[in-house]
Design a protein around this motif. Structure first.
Motif, PDB file in Angstrom:
ATOM      1  N   ALA A 132       0.807  -1.230   0.000  1.00  0.00           N
ATOM      2  CA  ALA A 132       0.000   0.000   0.000  1.00  0.00           C
ATOM      3  C   ALA A 132       0.837   1.276   0.000  1.00  0.00           C
ATOM      4  N   THR A 133       2.088   1.190  -0.474  1.00  0.00           N
ATOM      5  CA  THR A 133       2.877   2.392  -0.719  1.00  0.00           C
ATOM      6  C   THR A 133       2.812   2.712  -2.208  1.00  0.00           C
ATOM      7  N   LEU A 134       3.191   3.931  -2.577  1.00  0.00           N
ATOM      8  CA  LEU A 134       3.115   4.324  -3.971  1.00  0.00           C
ATOM      9  C   LEU A 134       4.266   3.725  -4.777  1.00  0.00           C
ATOM     10  N   GLY A 174     -11.905  -0.541  -2.569  1.00  0.00           N
ATOM     11  CA  GLY A 174     -10.479  -0.735  -2.773  1.00  0.00           C
ATOM     12  C   GLY A 174     -10.126  -0.826  -4.247  1.00  0.00           C
ATOM     13  N   VAL A 175      -8.851  -1.008  -4.523  1.00  0.00           N
ATOM     14  CA  VAL A 175      -8.344  -1.065  -5.893  1.00  0.00           C
ATOM     15  C   VAL A 175      -7.386  -2.250  -6.022  1.00  0.00           C
ATOM     16  N   ALA A 176      -6.928  -2.480  -7.237  1.00  0.00           N
ATOM     17  CA  ALA A 176      -5.912  -3.512  -7.453  1.00  0.00           C
ATOM     18  C   ALA A 176      -4.530  -2.900  -7.295  1.00  0.00           C
ATOM     19  N   ASP A 177      -3.601  -3.650  -6.684  1.00  0.00           N
ATOM     20  CA  ASP A 177      -2.234  -3.157  -6.599  1.00  0.00           C
ATOM     21  C   ASP A 177      -1.531  -3.380  -7.940  1.00  0.00           C
ATOM     22  N   ALA A 178      -0.255  -3.055  -8.008  1.00  0.00           N
ATOM     23  CA  ALA A 178       0.483  -3.126  -9.267  1.00  0.00           C
ATOM     24  C   ALA A 178       0.560  -4.541  -9.827  1.00  0.00           C
ATOM     25  N   ASP A 179       0.373  -5.531  -8.966  1.00  0.00           N
ATOM     26  CA  ASP A 179       0.406  -6.928  -9.403  1.00  0.00           C
ATOM     27  C   ASP A 179      -0.986  -7.486  -9.689  1.00  0.00           C
ATOM     28  N   GLY A 180      -2.003  -6.629  -9.535  1.00  0.00           N
ATOM     29  CA  GLY A 180      -3.367  -7.057  -9.811  1.00  0.00           C
ATOM     30  C   GLY A 180      -4.117  -7.635  -8.630  1.00  0.00           C
ATOM     31  N   ALA A 181      -3.494  -7.683  -7.469  1.00  0.00           N
ATOM     32  CA  ALA A 181      -4.148  -8.223  -6.273  1.00  0.00           C
ATOM     33  C   ALA A 181      -5.024  -7.150  -5.626  1.00  0.00           C
TER      34      ALA A 181
END
Length: 256
Positions: free
Chosen positions: A175-177, A205-212
């Protein structure tokens, strides 16, 4: 459902004859203005103009404080002694406060910019220096990344700690940028930014950079003023939030 979120933007990020943000246009949309205080961008005339425009529109004014880095737009890593950084944060708040008061309002919160923002996520010494500056500036609320060391230090010092999210920035699994130098760090698709804004505000919520899937609890949502088409995008974001039943309102009020 009683959802509410603040909509903020980084404003006044010009210098002299150079202008980066459409301050007037964005101030018609946002509820809080993070005003550059001269260290990464901004100059006295710009700061005064933005404060006047914000006060006219009832937009809450915050001090966007930075490392002293005009050439690098405050995005370069710097090692500043804690006592010096605390004084520089307070100095920036004080400079903006003069113009806020002249406009009939006050500086209501502090938000770090760029490299300082990201450093304070995990660096306790730099985080405590920012908090010290916010205390000197009038015990102001601090806006920052959820679960960051900065907000933890703010709470320990008795300041209001306000969680912020970014609809146009990619997040890591923690959850960091995602650093701006990494491909995909900035979400450029307008439809995606709008959808992510609503998802954050409504707790999906949203997906992180890996799609999770990644849950982000935030009281304020940032729309970057230096994004191409920033005003139109901000209008779309606000309209979508309101259509989804989200109340868009500032998290802070100007101190008396």
């Amino acid at each position: 459902m009683g959802w509410q979120i603040d909509l903020n933007a980084d404003l006044g990020e010009g210098f002299g004859r150079w202008e980066l943000t459409d301050d007037a246009g964005l101030l018609d949309v946002v509820t809080s203005a993070n005003v550059a205080c001269g260290f990464h961008a901004g100059d006295p005339a710009t700061m005064r103009r933005v404060c006047d425009l914000a006060a006219e529109r009832g937009v809450v004014i915050g001090a966007q404080v930075s490392y002293r880095d005009l050439a690098g737009f405050g995005r370069r890593a710097m090692d500043v002694p804690a006592h010096e950084l605390a004084a520089e944060v307070a100095y920036q708040v004080g400079a903006l406060e003069v113009f806020a008061r002249a406009a009939g309002t006050r500086v209501a919160y502090v938000k770090p910019h760029g490299a300082l923002y990201n450093r304070a996520v995990h660096d306790e010494e730099q985080a405590r220096a920012i908090v010290s500056g916010a205390i000197l500036g009038g015990r102001l609320p601090v806006l920052g990344l959820p679960d960051s060391v900065l907000l933890e230090c703010a709470r320990e010092a008795g300041l209001e700690a306000v969680e912020e999210a970014f609809a146009d920035r990619a997040y890591t699994a923690s959850a960091t940028l995602v650093p701006r130098g990494v491909t995909g760090a900035v979400v450029s698709d307008a439809d995606a930014v709008v959808a992510r804004s609503v998802a954050i505000a409504t707790g999906e919520g949203v997906a992180d950079a890996d799609g999770a899937p990644l849950a982000i609890a935030a009281r304020s949502l940032c729309v970057h003023g230096d994004t191409p088409g920033a005003v139109d995008l901000a209008r779309r974001v606000r309209a979508a939030l309101e259509d989804a039943g989200v109340t868009v309102a500032p998290f802070a009020t100007a101190p008396r």
